[in-house]
Each structure stands twice: as C-alpha cells, then as structure tokens.
Design a protein around this motif. Structure first.
Motif, PDB file in Angstrom:
ATOM      1  N   PHE A  54      -6.140  15.890  -8.701  1.00 40.92           N
ATOM      2  CA  PHE A  54      -7.037  15.836  -7.547  1.00 40.92           C
ATOM      3  C   PHE A  54      -7.996  14.660  -7.677  1.00 40.92           C
ATOM      4  N   MET A  55      -8.565  14.496  -8.877  1.00 39.97           N
ATOM      5  CA  MET A  55      -9.466  13.364  -9.102  1.00 39.97           C
ATOM      6  C   MET A  55      -8.751  12.045  -8.890  1.00 39.97           C
ATOM      7  N   ASN A  56      -7.531  11.947  -9.423  1.00 35.09           N
ATOM      8  CA  ASN A  56      -6.778  10.704  -9.305  1.00 35.09           C
ATOM      9  C   ASN A  56      -6.339  10.444  -7.867  1.00 35.09           C
ATOM     10  N   MET A  57      -6.120  11.522  -7.100  1.00 37.01           N
ATOM     11  CA  MET A  57      -5.779  11.369  -5.693  1.00 37.01           C
ATOM     12  C   MET A  57      -6.925  10.701  -4.933  1.00 37.01           C
ATOM     13  N   ILE A  58      -8.137  11.155  -5.186  1.00 42.59           N
ATOM     14  CA  ILE A  58      -9.308  10.541  -4.550  1.00 42.59           C
ATOM     15  C   ILE A  58      -9.363   9.048  -4.894  1.00 42.59           C
TER      16      ILE A  58
ATOM     17  N   SER B 151       0.807  -1.225   0.000  1.00 41.68           N
ATOM     18  CA  SER B 151       0.000   0.000   0.000  1.00 41.68           C
ATOM     19  C   SER B 151       0.835   1.269   0.000  1.00 41.68           C
ATOM     20  N   ILE B 152       2.100   1.218   0.468  1.00 39.17           N
ATOM     21  CA  ILE B 152       2.887   2.452   0.562  1.00 39.17           C
ATOM     22  C   ILE B 152       3.051   3.094  -0.801  1.00 39.17           C
ATOM     23  N   TYR B 153       3.186   2.268  -1.835  1.00 41.75           N
ATOM     24  CA  TYR B 153       3.282   2.784  -3.207  1.00 41.75           C
ATOM     25  C   TYR B 153       2.038   3.597  -3.546  1.00 41.75           C
ATOM     26  N   TYR B 154       0.863   3.056  -3.206  1.00 45.80           N
ATOM     27  CA  TYR B 154      -0.392   3.722  -3.560  1.00 45.80           C
ATOM     28  C   TYR B 154      -0.650   4.945  -2.691  1.00 45.80           C
TER      29      TYR B 154
ATOM     30  N   PHE C 211     -10.883   1.069 -10.647  1.00 47.67           N
ATOM     31  CA  PHE C 211      -9.439   0.843 -10.613  1.00 47.67           C
ATOM     32  C   PHE C 211      -9.071  -0.047  -9.426  1.00 47.67           C
ATOM     33  N   GLY C 212      -9.764   0.161  -8.301  1.00 47.31           N
ATOM     34  CA  GLY C 212      -9.506  -0.649  -7.124  1.00 47.31           C
ATOM     35  C   GLY C 212      -9.869  -2.113  -7.338  1.00 47.31           C
ATOM     36  N   THR C 213     -10.954  -2.353  -8.069  1.00 50.23           N
ATOM     37  CA  THR C 213     -11.326  -3.729  -8.371  1.00 50.23           C
ATOM     38  C   THR C 213     -10.295  -4.381  -9.277  1.00 50.23           C
TER      39      THR C 213
ATOM     40  N   ASN D 238      -8.218   3.233  -3.394  1.00 52.65           N
ATOM     41  CA  ASN D 238      -7.516   1.997  -3.720  1.00 52.65           C
ATOM     42  C   ASN D 238      -6.606   1.561  -2.577  1.00 52.65           C
ATOM     43  N   VAL D 239      -5.885   2.513  -1.988  1.00 51.09           N
ATOM     44  CA  VAL D 239      -4.995   2.205  -0.865  1.00 51.09           C
ATOM     45  C   VAL D 239      -5.786   1.675   0.322  1.00 51.09           C
ATOM     46  N   LEU D 240      -6.887   2.345   0.639  1.00 49.81           N
ATOM     47  CA  LEU D 240      -7.716   1.911   1.759  1.00 49.81           C
ATOM     48  C   LEU D 240      -8.246   0.498   1.521  1.00 49.81           C
ATOM     49  N   LEU D 241      -8.572   0.194   0.262  1.00 53.48           N
ATOM     50  CA  LEU D 241      -9.074  -1.138  -0.058  1.00 53.48           C
ATOM     51  C   LEU D 241      -7.985  -2.189   0.134  1.00 53.48           C
ATOM     52  N   ILE D 242      -6.747  -1.876  -0.269  1.00 46.80           N
ATOM     53  CA  ILE D 242      -5.637  -2.806  -0.066  1.00 46.80           C
ATOM     54  C   ILE D 242      -5.456  -3.105   1.424  1.00 46.80           C
ATOM     55  N   LEU D 243      -5.383  -2.036   2.225  1.00 50.23           N
ATOM     56  CA  LEU D 243      -5.178  -2.210   3.664  1.00 50.23           C
ATOM     57  C   LEU D 243      -6.361  -2.918   4.317  1.00 50.23           C
ATOM     58  N   PHE D 244      -7.558  -2.496   3.937  1.00 50.56           N
ATOM     59  CA  PHE D 244      -8.783  -3.036   4.527  1.00 50.56           C
ATOM     60  C   PHE D 244      -8.878  -4.551   4.299  1.00 50.56           C
ATOM     61  N   LEU D 245      -8.693  -4.972   3.053  1.00 52.94           N
ATOM     62  CA  LEU D 245      -8.806  -6.397   2.741  1.00 52.94           C
ATOM     63  C   LEU D 245      -7.672  -7.206   3.374  1.00 52.94           C
ATOM     64  N   GLY D 246      -6.455  -6.648   3.357  1.00 56.19           N
ATOM     65  CA  GLY D 246      -5.323  -7.369   3.933  1.00 56.19           C
ATOM     66  C   GLY D 246      -5.431  -7.525   5.437  1.00 56.19           C
TER      67      GLY D 246
END
Length: 394
Positions: free
Chosen positions: A338-342, A47-50, A220-222, A347-355
C-alpha cells in the motif's frame, strides 16, 4: 564463507527490477521513431509500467501474504519472461509494447514485495536496515546498467532492451531454485478474509503509511523520473544540437551515485532518527526540482543532479524499515504494498505531468517549478510527523 541467501537473492532481483524500470529511456529516440510518437506518446509508454507497478502493489501484497513467496515468485518470473519477449512479434506495434510494459510493471511490483518479505523473514534483526539499504543500492545499480549497455547496441538498442529484460528473468529463476523453502514456509501465514479486511482498513487510514508513501514517491520520483527518465531530455533542451544518447553516461553515473546513497542510508538509519532523514530529503527534492527549472546551464544541472542522486537515495532504507515496523507480521507485504502504491502513483503522475507540460510549453521549467513547490510545502507540513515517526528506532 558463503554469502547468505537473504543478501544475494534480493540484490539479484533488485538489479533486474532496476534494469526493467529504465530499459526504455536510454534508447527513447529509437522507440519514438519505431512507434511514430512524440514526447506525449513517449510519456504514456514510459508511465504505463509505473501505473501497473503502482496499482498492483496492494493486490500483489494480499496475494503474496495468502499464497506465499514460492508460488508468487514462479508466477512473476513466467509472466515477466513472456512480456519481455512478446513485443518481438510485431516490433512497431505500440499497443503490443504497451501491453508488455503493462504486464512487466505488474510482475516487478510483485517481485519487489517478495524481496521485502524474504528480507523480513530471513534476515537477523540487527542487519535488516543494512540489507534493506543494500537492496536499494542494487535497484540503483540496475537502473544504471541500461544507460551503460543499451547504447552499445547502436540502432538495435530497442531490441537489446527487450532481450536484457528477458535475461534477468533467468537470473531470478536461478535464485528461486536456490530458495530455502523450509524457512520461507515458516513465514507464511494464513489470515482469514475478515482479518485481511480489518488489516487493510488499518493500513489505508494510517497517517504514517501515507507519509512514508509520499516521502518515497517524491524521493524515488526525483531519482527515477527527473533524473532517470527526463534528465537527458532536460539537458538536450539546455544544449540544443545534442541527443539523448549523448547524456546517457552522465545519467548512468548519477544513478551509480544513488547506489552509494542507498547503502549509506541503510547505515545512517541505524544511528539517526529515520523520520528526520526523510524530512531533510524532502527539502533536497524541492531544491533539486526548482534549481533544474531555473538554472538553464547543463553543467550546474549535472552537479545538482549528482548531489540529489545521493541525498534522495538516503531515504530508501528508512522508508521500508519504518513500513515493515508498522505492519503486523502476517501483513508485511500488504502494508509495504500500500505504501509503495502511493509512492508509485506519485511517480507516474510526475512522469505524465512533466512530459505533457514539456509538449504543451516546449520546456520542463513550468512542470519542475510546480513539482518543486509542492515538495517544499509537503516538507513543511509534515515536519512534526517526521519527528514522531522517527522516535521508534529499530
């Protein structure tokens, strides 16, 4: 007939970014053994990359709009090269590897905005949607390559991961050398600080920008998180006794299908209201997460993932053409950033959340049920906005 620069250079950069983003998961077991961590530690490393890719978007957009494409590109290439090779100084050092991914995420965030700026500045308007779709396909192709190439390195897959990222830096440097400087200088504006601040306020309070960011984040997260990062691990849970590497070919094939989805989305966006495409894709996202959560069958999960890889990828061109349409020409990189940051924060939260939930519960089921339900609620609540934003077609 020579291939236009606005076509081949964004493709080259996007393939490199796609590879860099998923250069860890195909050999995840090797990195876990190298650093002595479990799934929780791996999710942090992934997730650090994201995180950095996400939060650099707005600063990178502002910097790009102010100093221009050429200098921004040189800076990104140099830092990417260093961050890809530095971990060899102490291969089993998790802090050093995290620092490398931290810097690499920053650089790919800047590189992505550079390609968007080049497409906007150099591409004839009639071809913008098509080129944006092909650029997205190149990212998908780049994400597929690690699953094809890194397992071939055997026990040295972790080292091949770093070397391949460095190799892509040289490819991007060649593209920078060939850049049509005169045309890019004409696209370089010099906004004042007050104008920049006013633009940021408009962008940050735009419902459309937040909607596009969430749509991109969920689709993108999926693709990148559920399929790219965690699907091999999900399949291992369904088929005990198998390893992550055993599912690498399936994951690569799904990402390959996503490449055609992005190309198709570029063509579809020229004929179908783009907001409608986004709304339908959000339903697909919700269905994908929920089916993967409850199926328990590897074969069914693979079929669903193949369908999702194509359908979720249709959103790439609609998202970014709508984002560039809503921005003033001098602030294209800032608005898209800004849009891509959101999107990347989701995506990062999803990686951490699922892991983390996988570590806590021993299964991906709870995390996927929650994320799928959230996507379904978002789909329902934003259906009217999706119809409105899709009315202004390019």
């Amino acid at each position: 007939m020579s291939v236009p620069y606005y076509f081949w250079f964004p493709i080259s950069v996007s393939m490199g970014m796609g590879f860099m983003s998923l250069s860890i998961p195909p050999v995840a077991n090797q990195f876990m053994e190298l650093f002595g961590v479990g799934y929780g530690g791996l999710s942090f490393f992934l997730s650090i990359y994201y995180w950095t890719h996400s939060f650099i978007q707005v600063p990178a957009g502002l910097l790009l709009d102010r100093i221009g494409v050429v200098r921004s590109l040189i800076l990104c290439i140099a830092v990417s090269l260093v961050s890809s090779l530095a971990p060899f100084l102490e291969p089993d050092s998790l802090p050093l590897a995290v620092a490398g991914r931290f810097l690499l995420g920053m650089c790919t965030g800047g590189l992505f905005l550079i390609t968007v700026k080049i497409i906007k500045a150099l591409t004839p308007p009639v071809y913008v949607s098509r080129v944006q779709g092909v650029q997205g396909a190149a990212v998908a192709l780049g994400t597929m390559l690690p699953y094809l190439l890194l397992p071939l390195a055997g026990g040295y897959g972790w080292a091949a991961s770093y070397v391949a990222c460095a190799a892509f830096c040289f490819v991007i440097a060649y593209g920078a050398y060939k850049m049509p400087l005169r045309a890019m200088r004409r696209s370089h504006a010099h906004p004042t600080l007050r104008e920049t601040w006013e633009s940021i306020k408009v962008i940050a309070t735009s419902r459309e920008v937040w909607f596009l960011g969430c749509c991109h984040g969920l689709s993108f997260g999926t693709m990148m998180t559920v399929i790219g990062n965690w699907l091999p691990s999900i399949l291992v849970d369904m088929r005990p006794g198998t390893a992550i590497e055993d599912w690498a070919l399936f994951t690569s094939a799904m990402l390959f299908v996503g490449m055609f989805g992005r190309i198709s989305g570029g063509e579809m966006a020229r004929k179908v209201p783009r907001g409608i495409i986004l709304n339908r894709a959000m339903f697909v996202v919700a269905a994908t997460h929920l089916i993967l959560a409850v199926s328990g069958f590897a074969a069914l999960s693979i079929v669903v993932a193949f369908l999702a890889a194509f359908l979720c990828s249709l959103t790439f061109s609609p998202v970014f053409t709508l984002a560039t349409d809503t921005a003033q020409p001098a602030y294209v990189a800032t608005a898209v950033g800004f849009m891509n940051m959101i999107a990347n924060i989701l995506n990062v939260l999803l990686i951490l959340f699922l892991g983390l939930l996988r570590d806590a519960t021993g299964s991906f089921t709870a995390g996927l049920c929650i994320s799928g339900t959230a996507a379904l609620v978002f789909c329902i609540l934003t259906r009217n906005l999706a119809k409105t934003i899709g009315e202004n077609r390019p």
